[in-house]
Design a protein around this motif. Structure first.
Motif, short mmCIF file in Angstrom:
data_model
loop_
_atom_site.label_atom_id
_atom_site.label_comp_id
_atom_site.label_asym_id
_atom_site.label_seq_id
_atom_site.Cartn_x
_atom_site.Cartn_y
_atom_site.Cartn_z
N GLN A 1 -0.81 -8.91 -5.59
CA GLN A 1 -0.36 -8.11 -6.09
C GLN A 1 -1.02 -6.44 -5.56
OE1 GLN A 1 -1.68 -7.76 -10.18
NE2 GLN A 1 1.05 -9.11 -11.09
N SER A 2 -2.31 -6.53 -5.16
CA SER A 2 -3.02 -5.00 -4.15
C SER A 2 -2.30 -5.75 -2.91
CB SER A 2 -4.08 -5.40 -4.30
OG SER A 2 -4.96 -5.13 -5.43
N ARG A 3 -2.44 -7.00 -1.77
CA ARG A 3 -1.85 -7.05 -0.96
C ARG A 3 0.15 -6.89 -0.51
NH1 ARG A 3 -2.10 -11.45 3.40
NH2 ARG A 3 -2.06 -10.09 5.37
N THR A 4 0.59 -6.89 -1.47
CA THR A 4 1.71 -6.19 -1.32
C THR A 4 1.84 -5.05 -1.51
OG1 THR A 4 2.43 -9.13 -2.77
CG2 THR A 4 4.01 -6.88 -2.66
N LEU A 5 1.29 -4.28 -2.83
CA LEU A 5 1.49 -2.39 -2.81
C LEU A 5 0.61 -2.36 -1.09
CD1 LEU A 5 0.87 -0.59 -4.86
CD2 LEU A 5 -1.41 -0.55 -4.60
N CYS A 6 -0.21 -2.60 -0.94
CA CYS A 6 -1.03 -1.73 0.61
C CYS A 6 0.55 -2.05 1.93
CB CYS A 6 -1.52 -2.42 0.76
SG CYS A 6 -3.28 -2.31 -0.09
N LYS A 7 1.42 -2.99 1.52
CA LYS A 7 2.39 -3.40 2.15
C LYS A 7 3.61 -2.47 2.31
CE LYS A 7 1.30 -8.22 3.47
NZ LYS A 7 1.56 -9.54 3.90
N ALA A 8 3.93 -2.30 0.71
CA ALA A 8 5.23 -1.62 0.64
C ALA A 8 4.27 -0.15 1.13
CB ALA A 8 5.11 -1.36 -1.21
N TYR A 9 3.27 0.50 1.38
CA TYR A 9 2.70 1.27 1.72
C TYR A 9 2.73 1.35 3.26
CZ TYR A 9 1.59 3.67 -3.15
OH TYR A 9 1.63 4.20 -3.77
N GLY A 10 2.79 0.85 4.44
CA GLY A 10 3.18 0.19 5.47
C GLY A 10 1.93 0.36 5.86
N GLY A 11 0.49 -0.84 4.65
CA GLY A 11 -0.09 -1.17 5.39
C GLY A 11 -0.65 -2.30 4.90
N ASP A 12 -2.06 -2.89 4.79
CA ASP A 12 -2.07 -4.27 4.34
C ASP A 12 -4.15 -3.74 3.19
OD1 ASP A 12 -2.73 -6.60 3.86
OD2 ASP A 12 -1.88 -7.34 5.95
N LEU A 13 -4.26 -4.66 2.73
CA LEU A 13 -5.73 -4.23 2.34
C LEU A 13 -6.40 -4.12 3.55
CD1 LEU A 13 -5.95 -7.10 -0.43
CD2 LEU A 13 -5.78 -4.30 -0.49
N ALA A 14 -7.51 -3.59 3.33
CA ALA A 14 -8.19 -2.85 4.25
C ALA A 14 -9.03 -3.60 5.00
CB ALA A 14 -9.24 -1.91 3.82
N VAL A 15 -9.47 -3.86 6.25
CA VAL A 15 -10.18 -4.42 7.03
C VAL A 15 -11.20 -3.15 7.58
CG1 VAL A 15 -11.00 -5.54 9.14
CG2 VAL A 15 -8.30 -6.12 7.50
N PRO A 16 -11.62 -3.01 6.85
CA PRO A 16 -13.24 -1.37 7.74
C PRO A 16 -13.97 -1.65 9.04
CG PRO A 16 -14.32 -3.09 5.52
CD PRO A 16 -12.70 -3.64 5.99
N SER A 17 -13.43 -0.99 9.44
CA SER A 17 -14.66 -1.19 11.49
C SER A 17 -15.67 -0.91 11.19
CB SER A 17 -13.94 0.50 12.20
OG SER A 17 -13.64 1.56 11.50
N ASN A 18 -15.98 -0.07 9.85
CA ASN A 18 -17.43 0.51 9.01
C ASN A 18 -17.51 0.11 7.76
OD1 ASN A 18 -19.95 1.76 8.82
ND2 ASN A 18 -20.15 2.27 10.47
N LEU A 19 -18.01 -0.84 7.41
CA LEU A 19 -18.16 -0.83 5.38
C LEU A 19 -19.10 0.20 5.01
CD1 LEU A 19 -17.51 -2.77 3.64
CD2 LEU A 19 -19.52 -4.47 4.20
#
Length: 151
Positions: free
Chosen positions: A46-64
């Motif tokens: 559900q979180s991934r679907t929410l992120c996609k609705a905003y034009g993104g995806d769940l975070a893949v941080p470049s710096n944790l």
């Protein structure tokens, strides 16, 4: 000779042109454009679907650590957040949603545990660490979205 403010503006122009801006509701955190959903708790899908609705995806941080510092400064001390990695497709093969492999040094010591067959998704638990845990994908927690940057 050009006025000093015009010279300064011309020297800064390449930096302004190369700087990536974030579309709302995303904000700049380090090199990433992120949105932290604090409104509702959702499972990983559900979180991934929410992120996609905003034009993104769940975070893949470049710096944790940059992300963790931001979350600690702006969230409850015991908050949990979904990030964009899982081993849903193949047990033990932890991948970010962009297809890249998870960095082994980003795990909390002893993780991933896989204590249950449902611990297929990654979260960050601010109370214990700024590193990653494997967790049951069905628990309801907040999420961090990341804007998909198109070049």
């Amino acid at each position: 000779m050009a006025p000093w403010h015009l010279v300064v503006a011309l020297l800064a122009l390449p930096c302004l042109i190369n700087a990536k801006s974030c579309r709302p509701p995303f904000i700049r955190v380090g090199n990433d454009c992120i949105y932290v959903n604090r409104d509702t708790k959702k499972n990983w899908e559900q979180s991934r679907t929410l992120c996609k609705a905003y034009g993104g995806d769940l975070a893949v941080p470049s710096n944790l650590q940059t992300l963790a510092t931001f979350l600690k400064e702006t969230s409850d001390w015991n908050a949990l957040f979904w990030l964009g990695a899982s081993d849903i497709d193949k047990e033990g093969d932890w991948r970010w949603v962009d297809g890249s492999m998870n960095r082994p040094d980003w795990w909390v010591e002893g993780e991933p545990t896989g204590l249950t067959e449902r611990e297929d998704c990654i979260n960050m638990e601010l109370e214990y660490s700024t590193l990653l845990h494997d967790t049951d994908c069905d628990i309801l927690i907040h999420c961090v979205c990341q804007e998909i940057q198109y070049l």
